[in-house]
Design a protein around this motif. Structure first.
Motif, PDB file in Angstrom:
ATOM      1  N   TYR A  76      47.148  32.758  48.090  1.00 32.31           N
ATOM      2  CA  TYR A  76      46.677  32.090  49.304  1.00 32.31           C
ATOM      3  C   TYR A  76      45.795  30.883  49.010  1.00 32.31           C
ATOM      4  N   GLY A  77      45.579  30.560  47.752  1.00 32.31           N
ATOM      5  CA  GLY A  77      44.749  29.423  47.405  1.00 32.31           C
ATOM      6  C   GLY A  77      44.200  29.586  46.005  1.00 32.31           C
ATOM      7  N   GLN A  78      43.362  28.635  45.581  1.00 30.74           N
ATOM      8  CA  GLN A  78      42.754  28.702  44.258  1.00 30.74           C
ATOM      9  C   GLN A  78      41.501  29.576  44.298  1.00 30.74           C
ATOM     10  N   THR A  79      41.301  30.364  43.277  1.00 31.57           N
ATOM     11  CA  THR A  79      40.079  31.162  43.192  1.00 31.57           C
ATOM     12  C   THR A  79      38.907  30.283  42.791  1.00 31.57           C
ATOM     13  N   ASP A  80      37.740  30.596  43.348  1.00 34.36           N
ATOM     14  CA  ASP A  80      36.511  29.913  42.966  1.00 34.36           C
ATOM     15  C   ASP A  80      35.379  30.934  43.018  1.00 34.36           C
ATOM     16  N   VAL A  81      34.143  30.477  43.001  1.00 36.51           N
ATOM     17  CA  VAL A  81      33.017  31.411  42.955  1.00 36.51           C
ATOM     18  C   VAL A  81      33.034  32.355  44.160  1.00 36.51           C
ATOM     19  N   ARG A  82      33.581  31.919  45.281  1.00 30.95           N
ATOM     20  CA  ARG A  82      33.625  32.765  46.478  1.00 30.95           C
ATOM     21  C   ARG A  82      34.606  33.926  46.320  1.00 30.95           C
ATOM     22  N   SER A  83      35.521  33.796  45.363  1.00 31.95           N
ATOM     23  CA  SER A  83      36.436  34.907  45.079  1.00 31.95           C
ATOM     24  C   SER A  83      35.666  36.060  44.444  1.00 31.95           C
ATOM     25  N   ASP A  84      34.738  35.749  43.550  1.00 31.11           N
ATOM     26  CA  ASP A  84      33.884  36.789  42.979  1.00 31.11           C
ATOM     27  C   ASP A  84      32.906  37.331  44.020  1.00 31.11           C
ATOM     28  N   PRO A 134      33.144  23.525  34.376  1.00 30.25           N
ATOM     29  CA  PRO A 134      33.131  24.194  35.690  1.00 30.25           C
ATOM     30  C   PRO A 134      32.823  25.685  35.564  1.00 30.25           C
ATOM     31  N   PRO A 135      32.520  26.341  36.690  1.00 34.57           N
ATOM     32  CA  PRO A 135      32.151  27.756  36.647  1.00 34.57           C
ATOM     33  C   PRO A 135      33.282  28.631  36.109  1.00 34.57           C
ATOM     34  N   LEU A 136      32.888  29.746  35.465  1.00 39.22           N
ATOM     35  CA  LEU A 136      33.857  30.766  35.065  1.00 39.22           C
ATOM     36  C   LEU A 136      33.976  31.786  36.195  1.00 39.22           C
ATOM     37  N   ILE A 137      35.197  32.042  36.637  1.00 44.32           N
ATOM     38  CA  ILE A 137      35.450  33.014  37.700  1.00 44.32           C
ATOM     39  C   ILE A 137      36.009  34.271  37.043  1.00 44.32           C
ATOM     40  N   HIS A 138      35.359  35.409  37.230  1.00 42.79           N
ATOM     41  CA  HIS A 138      35.790  36.621  36.540  1.00 42.79           C
ATOM     42  C   HIS A 138      37.155  37.097  37.034  1.00 42.79           C
ATOM     43  N   ARG A 139      37.339  37.192  38.344  1.00 43.89           N
ATOM     44  CA  ARG A 139      38.599  37.534  39.008  1.00 43.89           C
ATOM     45  C   ARG A 139      39.024  38.998  38.859  1.00 43.89           C
ATOM     46  N   ASP A 140      38.231  39.823  38.175  1.00 46.28           N
ATOM     47  CA  ASP A 140      38.603  41.242  38.077  1.00 46.28           C
ATOM     48  C   ASP A 140      37.354  42.120  38.065  1.00 46.28           C
ATOM     49  N   LEU A 141      36.419  41.810  38.939  1.00 45.06           N
ATOM     50  CA  LEU A 141      35.212  42.630  39.066  1.00 45.06           C
ATOM     51  C   LEU A 141      35.583  43.927  39.777  1.00 45.06           C
ATOM     52  N   LYS A 142      35.409  45.041  39.086  1.00 47.04           N
ATOM     53  CA  LYS A 142      35.726  46.362  39.633  1.00 47.04           C
ATOM     54  C   LYS A 142      34.895  47.397  38.881  1.00 47.04           C
ATOM     55  N   PRO A 143      34.818  48.628  39.376  1.00 44.61           N
ATOM     56  CA  PRO A 143      33.915  49.620  38.767  1.00 44.61           C
ATOM     57  C   PRO A 143      34.161  49.872  37.289  1.00 44.61           C
ATOM     58  N   SER A 190      38.460  29.122  34.425  1.00 42.29           N
ATOM     59  CA  SER A 190      37.569  28.071  34.907  1.00 42.29           C
ATOM     60  C   SER A 190      38.114  27.501  36.207  1.00 42.29           C
ATOM     61  N   PHE A 191      37.205  27.140  37.090  1.00 46.08           N
ATOM     62  CA  PHE A 191      37.609  26.495  38.343  1.00 46.08           C
ATOM     63  C   PHE A 191      38.187  25.116  38.030  1.00 46.08           C
ATOM     64  N   ARG A 192      39.329  24.802  38.645  1.00 46.33           N
ATOM     65  CA  ARG A 192      39.974  23.505  38.434  1.00 46.33           C
ATOM     66  C   ARG A 192      39.905  22.700  39.727  1.00 46.33           C
ATOM     67  N   GLU A 193      39.139  21.643  39.692  1.00 49.62           N
ATOM     68  CA  GLU A 193      38.970  20.795  40.865  1.00 49.62           C
ATOM     69  C   GLU A 193      40.312  20.229  41.303  1.00 49.62           C
ATOM     70  N   GLY A 194      40.644  20.423  42.580  1.00 47.29           N
ATOM     71  CA  GLY A 194      41.863  19.843  43.130  1.00 47.29           C
ATOM     72  C   GLY A 194      43.088  20.713  43.036  1.00 47.29           C
ATOM     73  N   ALA A 195      43.003  21.852  42.328  1.00 47.45           N
ATOM     74  CA  ALA A 195      44.174  22.729  42.225  1.00 47.45           C
ATOM     75  C   ALA A 195      44.418  23.427  43.557  1.00 47.45           C
ATOM     76  N   GLY A 196      45.688  23.543  43.939  1.00 50.51           N
ATOM     77  CA  GLY A 196      46.004  24.164  45.215  1.00 50.51           C
ATOM     78  C   GLY A 196      45.947  25.674  45.180  1.00 50.51           C
ATOM     79  N   ALA A 197      46.321  26.270  44.031  1.00 49.50           N
ATOM     80  CA  ALA A 197      46.346  27.727  43.915  1.00 49.50           C
ATOM     81  C   ALA A 197      46.347  28.093  42.447  1.00 49.50           C
ATOM     82  N   ASP A 198      46.031  29.343  42.142  1.00 46.21           N
ATOM     83  CA  ASP A 198      46.106  29.822  40.767  1.00 46.21           C
ATOM     84  C   ASP A 198      47.562  29.871  40.335  1.00 46.21           C
TER      85      ASP A 198
END
Length: 445
Positions: free
Chosen positions: A193-201, A139-148, A168-176
């Motif tokens: 508020y939910g699981q992070t995915d590509v839309r979080s980046d 599954p995709p890698l989500i960076h989760r800390d994109l900042k300057p 990595s994105f975990r299919e079916g997970a409710g939240a991180d």
């Protein structure tokens, strides 16, 4: 790697003992980041490299192993650093990776000033880096800390760093299960508020786009207000609103969509392409040869070019020290602001008056010889009011005046200003003491 736990431990121990720490970049409760050199026979050194030690008490750092495996399998990433080694020692994760020279995005924006033109130069490459993380892994890698501060820009291109909290994105997970990140740039779902995915980046990239055109760290109120501030181009406001929507379903669903929307919007913005983008190739990490690996003691990766160890130059003490002067002209209004003009004029006049006082002083100093008066007034006037001007003038003008000396950040601006003021006070005290020792009257005598 051996399945024998003792052999694995001894191998990790030998690896770590081969490195000499040059300096510590960051130290926190869960992570230490160092610049290191691999030391060979006869004190030969290879490097510099970056070594991270991530505490085993927190579930962080798994992305480094995934990236290293992909690179060793032949994948090339234009906007990610080369990962040379990942192993465990004493329960902690140890990562050795490429040292990426350059300056952070925060320093770049500080030097060149936020603008739509700078966004055009940087943002597409930034999106491309996120796309590499999302599309090269399943599954995709989500960076989760994109900042300057986690984006390095150099003549070779743009590199995204610091994958400590990437996951990595975990299919079916409710939240991180673990909530980390920088509040200004992290989306709501990253804090429960939910699981992070590509839309979080996507959300973080939207906030970075806002930073590129305003040089202000965003907050929730900015997004709630719809990014309607005067210095945010109207063509970008709908892009930012959609990228940073509270509900992930209302955002761009991929970074590719965000990139395309940004390019379409900027095509309607006059003069947006005025600043040339950093060269796309070769990137800083692409300069590492991809020849077969050679290994040192206990299997430690030495190089990818098969070359022998050789003495290596030390890395710069600060990446920002090598930053060139901003391309913005001195005639630009973003440089010569009211604040900067006032600082130069007022402090310049005071400095001039101080210099002239040596030739027409009154009071105790009037009895001093000319040479002693010059030694008293000139350094004080020039250093004190020069330091005051540094502290008072706008950041942009200061960066452009002193970039060649490595004085390109706000912290260095304050250090230079207060340093000059303190130096002037010390010189003043020393000259008064000299005058007293020579028998001349002083106000404190």
């Amino acid at each position: 790697m051996s399945n024998d736990p003792l052999a694995t431990y001894l191998e990790a121990l030998a690896r770590d003992d081969c490195y000499r720490v040059h300096r510590v970049l960051k130290a926190s409760a869960h992570e230490t980041t160092e610049v290191v050199f691999f030391m060979g026979a006869n004190d030969a050194a290879l490097g510099p490299f970056v070594r991270k030690r991530i505490s085993g008490e927190v579930p962080l750092g798994s992305a480094y192993g995934l990236i290293m495996e992909a690179q060793r399998a032949g994948r090339r990433f234009r906007h990610l650093p080369r990962i040379y080694d990942v192993h465990e020692r004493d329960g902690d994760l140890v990562v050795v990776m490429e040292f990426v020279g350059g300056r952070t995005l925060r320093d770049l924006v500080y030097e060149q000033d936020a603008s739509p033109a700078l966004a055009c130069a940087v943002f597409p490459a930034l999106c491309d880096g996120a796309i590499e993380l999302h599309e090269a892994f399943a599954p995709p890698l989500i960076h989760r800390d994109l900042k300057p501060s986690n984006i390095i820009v150099s003549d070779g291109g743009l590199t995204i760093i610091d994958f400590g909290i990437a996951r990595s994105f975990r299919e079916g997970a409710g939240a991180d299960t673990t909530h980390f990140g920088t509040r200004s740039y992290a989306p709501p779902e990253q804090f429960g508020y939910g699981q992070t995915d590509v839309r979080s980046d996507v959300y973080a990239l939207g906030m970075l786009l806002y930073y590129l055109v305003t040089e202000r760290d965003p907050d929730a109120q900015v997004a709630t207000a719809g990014f309607t501030e005067p210095d945010v181009p109207s063509v970008l406001q709908p892009v930012l609103r959609r990228a940073c929507a509270f509900d992930p379903a209302a955002r761009f669903q991929t970074v590719r969509e965000l990139r395309a929307a940004f390019m379409a919007a900027m095509a309607q913005q006059p003069g947006a392409a005025a600043v040339p983008a950093p060269a796309a190739a070769p990137s800083a990490h692409a300069q590492v040869p991809m020849a077969p690996e050679t290994r040192g003691p206990a299997g430690t990766l030495l190089s990818h070019g098969g070359s022998a160890l050789a003495p290596a130059a030390s890395p710069p003490t600060s990446e920002a020290a090598d930053a060139p002067t901003s391309k913005a002209p001195f005639g630009s209004g973003r440089v010569w602001t009211v604040r900067s003009v006032s600082a130069v004029i007022v402090c310049g006049l005071f400095a001039l008056v101080s210099v002239l006082c040596a030739f027409g002083s009154s009071g105790d100093t009037a009895t001093w010889p000319l040479g002693l008066r010059m030694l008293y007034f000139w350094p004080f006037g020039l250093l004190f009011f020069g330091g005051a001007a540094c502290l008072w003038m706008g950041d942009s003008l200061f960066a452009k005046l002193f970039a060649r000396f490595g004085l390109t950040t706000r912290a260095r601006k304050r250090l230079a200003g207060w340093g000059l003021i303190v130096a002037s006070s010390l010189i003043l005290t020393a000259v008064v003491g000299l005058a007293e020792s020579l028998g001349y009257p002083t106000s404190r005598g």
